[in-house]
Design a protein around this motif. Sequence first.
Motif, short mmCIF file in Angstrom:
data_model
loop_
_atom_site.label_atom_id
_atom_site.label_comp_id
_atom_site.label_asym_id
_atom_site.label_seq_id
_atom_site.Cartn_x
_atom_site.Cartn_y
_atom_site.Cartn_z
N ASP A 15 6.80 57.25 5.14
CA ASP A 15 6.55 57.91 6.42
C ASP A 15 5.59 57.07 7.27
OD1 ASP A 15 6.77 60.52 8.09
OD2 ASP A 15 4.63 60.11 8.00
N ARG A 16 4.54 56.55 6.66
CA ARG A 16 3.62 55.69 7.41
C ARG A 16 4.33 54.42 7.88
NH1 ARG A 16 -0.28 53.30 5.03
NH2 ARG A 16 0.31 53.67 2.85
N GLN A 19 6.57 55.34 10.94
CA GLN A 19 5.83 55.52 12.20
C GLN A 19 5.32 54.19 12.73
OE1 GLN A 19 6.42 58.46 13.07
NE2 GLN A 19 6.70 59.46 11.09
N GLN A 20 4.81 53.37 11.83
CA GLN A 20 4.26 52.07 12.24
C GLN A 20 5.34 51.15 12.78
OE1 GLN A 20 1.65 49.78 9.39
NE2 GLN A 20 3.42 48.40 9.34
N ARG A 32 8.37 59.60 17.56
CA ARG A 32 7.94 59.91 16.20
C ARG A 32 9.17 59.99 15.30
NH1 ARG A 32 3.11 59.31 14.26
NH2 ARG A 32 3.34 61.09 12.86
N VAL A 46 14.47 59.80 14.88
CA VAL A 46 13.40 59.37 15.78
C VAL A 46 13.59 60.10 17.10
CG1 VAL A 46 12.29 57.41 16.92
CG2 VAL A 46 13.35 57.11 14.67
#
Length: 336
Positions: A15-16, A19-20, A32, A46
């Motif tokens: 998940d990180r 997003q990154q 997001r 997204v």
Amino acid sequence: MQTDMPLAELLTHLDRLAQQSLALWEMPPNARARLINVSENATYLVEADGGYKSVLRIHREQYHTRRAIECELAWITALKEAKAVVTPDAYSGKDGEIIQEARIDGLENPRFMVLFEFVEGVQPDEAGDLEGPFEELGEIAALTHEQSKLWPRPANFERLVWNVDTVFGDTPNWGNWRDAPNVTPEIATVLEAVEVRIRARLDAFGAGKDRYGLIHADMRLANLLTGPGGTRLIDFDDCGFGWFLYDFATGISFMEDDPRVPALKAAWVRGYEKMRPLSDVEKAEIDTFVMLRRMALLAWIGSHIEAPEPQAMAADFARVTAELGADWLAKTPTQG
């Protein structure tokens, strides 16, 4: 998505990463990513203000090389250019590359990622009348197979192979079915006999160019979207080389014991033959491919048991596979 890391921990890292990594593409700054599916890969919807939507696929580690993903995307493009089927487009990143690669603390290796066009549409309802959707699925399968036969593939074309060796051999794509949950000695005895007979029949059937080529290999109703722009085939992640009739078997994945299957098979064949003839010999072998796929899925459950879907099916899958196998053995001779 096999890994030594617990799934919840892995998904936190992914998940990180998702997003990154959105910054690698041109999209609204407030976009997001939200996880919508975990299987071989992690798939994210997204979204951003103003109605922006796309679909991010973070690839499973060591499942496909960069070249294999390039070949998947090349076939998708060729299918669209040939007007064989309509598939979602993939977006280039800010660097002009369709395949992006990134890493994040907590994950040992970087991951490949592809961003796809979001397609409005709905999947056929499995609880409803499926004969119409399966007839359409058969027609789509035949169109992809005809294009597959005629398409001059790029050099160094690399994709998975779906044959007897990659299901039952020493290095199977999804592991050994014997390692799946609840494969008791009694069940194993039946399935050993099923494996032997599948091998014999498909060895006799052969892999000539009219029967074997580049296939979608996951042509389930879940990968068929019907919307304002027509019907689209999605998720070519498992595409590779195999028997054309294997695509029907993938269409009934996880529902092989459904009493509607004979009618769905007839509907699929009806749709298929609108575009491409099938011989009596080929039609007689369809159930062999159903058993081949079912055995592959049993192995898949064993090698992906950390994910929710395999866990939900694990209790009875081996037993039902053996029941299906015993019935198939009783009505199927060693050779066609």
